[in-house]
Design an enzyme around this catalytic site. Sequence first.
Site, PDB file in Angstrom:
ATOM      1  N   LYS A   1      35.754  48.193  42.791  1.00 30.18           N
ATOM      2  CA  LYS A   1      34.833  48.858  41.880  1.00 30.18           C
ATOM      3  C   LYS A   1      33.606  49.334  42.648  1.00 30.18           C
ATOM      4  O   LYS A   1      33.130  50.446  42.438  1.00 30.18           O
ATOM      5  CB  LYS A   1      34.446  47.905  40.749  1.00 30.18           C
TER       6      LYS A   1
ATOM      7  N   HIS B   1      34.859  39.584  38.842  1.00 33.49           N
ATOM      8  CA  HIS B   1      34.559  38.521  39.811  1.00 33.49           C
ATOM      9  C   HIS B   1      35.641  37.439  39.794  1.00 33.49           C
ATOM     10  O   HIS B   1      36.060  36.942  40.837  1.00 33.49           O
ATOM     11  CB  HIS B   1      33.250  37.815  39.448  1.00 33.49           C
TER      12      HIS B   1
ATOM     13  N   LEU C   1      28.897  36.320  36.075  1.00 32.95           N
ATOM     14  CA  LEU C   1      30.289  36.624  36.417  1.00 32.95           C
ATOM     15  C   LEU C   1      31.056  37.220  35.249  1.00 32.95           C
ATOM     16  O   LEU C   1      30.905  36.788  34.111  1.00 32.95           O
ATOM     17  CB  LEU C   1      30.978  35.339  36.893  1.00 32.95           C
ATOM     18  N   HIS C   2      31.883  38.215  35.570  1.00 35.33           N
ATOM     19  CA  HIS C   2      32.800  38.777  34.583  1.00 35.33           C
ATOM     20  C   HIS C   2      34.225  38.684  35.130  1.00 35.33           C
ATOM     21  O   HIS C   2      34.443  38.146  36.240  1.00 35.33           O
ATOM     22  CB  HIS C   2      32.423  40.227  34.250  1.00 35.33           C
ATOM     23  N   GLU C   3      35.156  39.207  34.361  1.00 36.81           N
ATOM     24  CA  GLU C   3      36.566  39.083  34.702  1.00 36.81           C
ATOM     25  C   GLU C   3      36.863  39.646  36.099  1.00 36.81           C
ATOM     26  O   GLU C   3      37.754  39.144  36.799  1.00 36.81           O
ATOM     27  CB  GLU C   3      37.401  39.813  33.629  1.00 36.81           C
TER      28      GLU C   3
ATOM     29  N   SER D   1      28.382  43.607  35.634  1.00 34.55           N
ATOM     30  CA  SER D   1      27.352  42.775  34.999  1.00 34.55           C
ATOM     31  C   SER D   1      26.374  43.648  34.233  1.00 34.55           C
ATOM     32  O   SER D   1      25.757  43.216  33.272  1.00 34.55           O
ATOM     33  CB  SER D   1      26.608  41.964  36.065  1.00 34.55           C
TER      34      SER D   1
END
Lengths: 282, 282
Positions: free
Chosen positions: A149, A37, A33-35, A186
């Site tokens: 995105k 998500h 997970l990144h910002e 990711s």
Amino acid sequence: MEIIKEIEKMQQISREEAAAKKSIGFVPTMGYLHEGHLKLVEKAVDENDITVVSVFVNPTQFGPEEDYDEYPRDLERDLSLLRERKVDYVFYPAVEDVYPEGYATYVQVEKGTDVLCGRSRPNHFKGVTTIVSKLFNMVIPHRAYFGKKDGQQLLIIRQMVRDLNMDIEIVACPTVREEGGLAMSSRNKYLSSKEREAALVINRTLEKACSWIEEGERDGWEIKKAMEREIKAEPLATIDYASIVSRETLQELGVIKGPIMIAIAAYIGSTRLIDNVWLEVT
Amino acid sequence: MEIIKEIEKMQQISREEAAAKKSIGFVPTMGYLHEGHLKLVEKAVDENDITVVSVFVNPTQFGPEEDYDEYPRDLERDLSLLRERKVDYVFYPAVEDVYPEGYATYVQVEKGTDVLCGRSRPNHFKGVTTIVSKLFNMVIPHRAYFGKKDGQQLLIIRQMVRDLNMDIEIVACPTVREEGGLAMSSRNKYLSSKEREAALVINRTLEKACSWIEEGERDGWEIKKAMEREIKAEPLATIDYASIVSRETLQELGVIKGPIMIAIAAYIGSTRLIDNVWLEVT
């Protein structure tokens, strides 16, 4: 926060929560997970009584030469990020339960899936719509959250939901960007620091296309050519596509008008990255 | 009994009934109801708090040369039969609402759909699984009722429900037969009295195949040949297929063993009829 591995247990929990009149928000992810998500997760937590996040790297949406095996995974980190955001359930099913022996059923949107990313990834969206259908039946959500995105994915999922009469609201969320403008992904993890610098060409080119349109340019082919030139000027970038499409049909536009998506896919080194912007053009 | 035409109204009613803890039984039909349909309806009424019957002649499951336009329709008669059986809701959507302009999504089982009826009706089962998925999302039932007469259809729908994790119980009901053994079908209406007599060859041949197996025959190809001979001996019949298949894979069996289906499709005059029997062979 409860971690659920069994499909039937997930269904049972969702049935019980729905029977107790709780609204269920769902964020399907492939983990790592990144910002981006986490913004989806925060919105889901905010808008629903119960939030379910799935973490499942879906093999059927990867091509044979793609990065399914190397796709980054870090469940412990994901769980701690989700716990902090007060997620109720993390759904983490096993591949062999999702696609058991003898598995044979696919959901396919037959328009708009062979263009843009679908051209270089021929079975990608078939895999996406199939797993999303399955996850929807496992989690039985009222709302599901997707990032802009993956713009083509979002539009195809909306078409699927509308066509198959799924009783689920699809919520679209803005792309989250790193400082400098690189869209969160990711796969950014694969980039060297030099490549990370080079990758900025994608967002920069999208912004230029926006400003050309703002200045009055309406010739889709001209802007397409100019975008291609911009990307080719970056030595570490190899263009896959730069396109201006209708958000209704996903077909390229010669004359720019209506709800459009400007979309780019490019390899930076060996990492394939995508990005897009949405405009309403009068 | 309420007649519902709007998809969203149907969904709303189903949501409300489910929220009131009512179990919903669903019988999807193409109308022109016969005793076979009505047995499904009676079972659904018996086993559920609420019963929904849909009447929809689904264009996507008919081939271009098939009988979509002539398929028999008699809504008034259907409604009166359903009213007598205490059905709660008849769902009768319009084709243009079910498949609006720009429609593009299909659900497809990719195993067992190109054999038996799938060989002479190439897109038939794709149309069936698509409409059944859609109707399930419109009616949101707990249980759905299908007749064994459409044996391949039933097995394919079961596979779809299992593969896509649909939270619905599929209930299989025995084939209902006219006096003499002809399986009930809306298409029997097309038969002249001479053809109706000739059509008995189908059921008679299935019964013979059963008795050969009972007597110890286990060679699938021998029985297949013998069934073909039986049907060819009837001057008004033209065979499409006579097959002994596994109910798990729908593939033809050289050695008969396990859960099997003996299935026949034949034209009687210009009317295509199907029938089958299920056996467990040790």
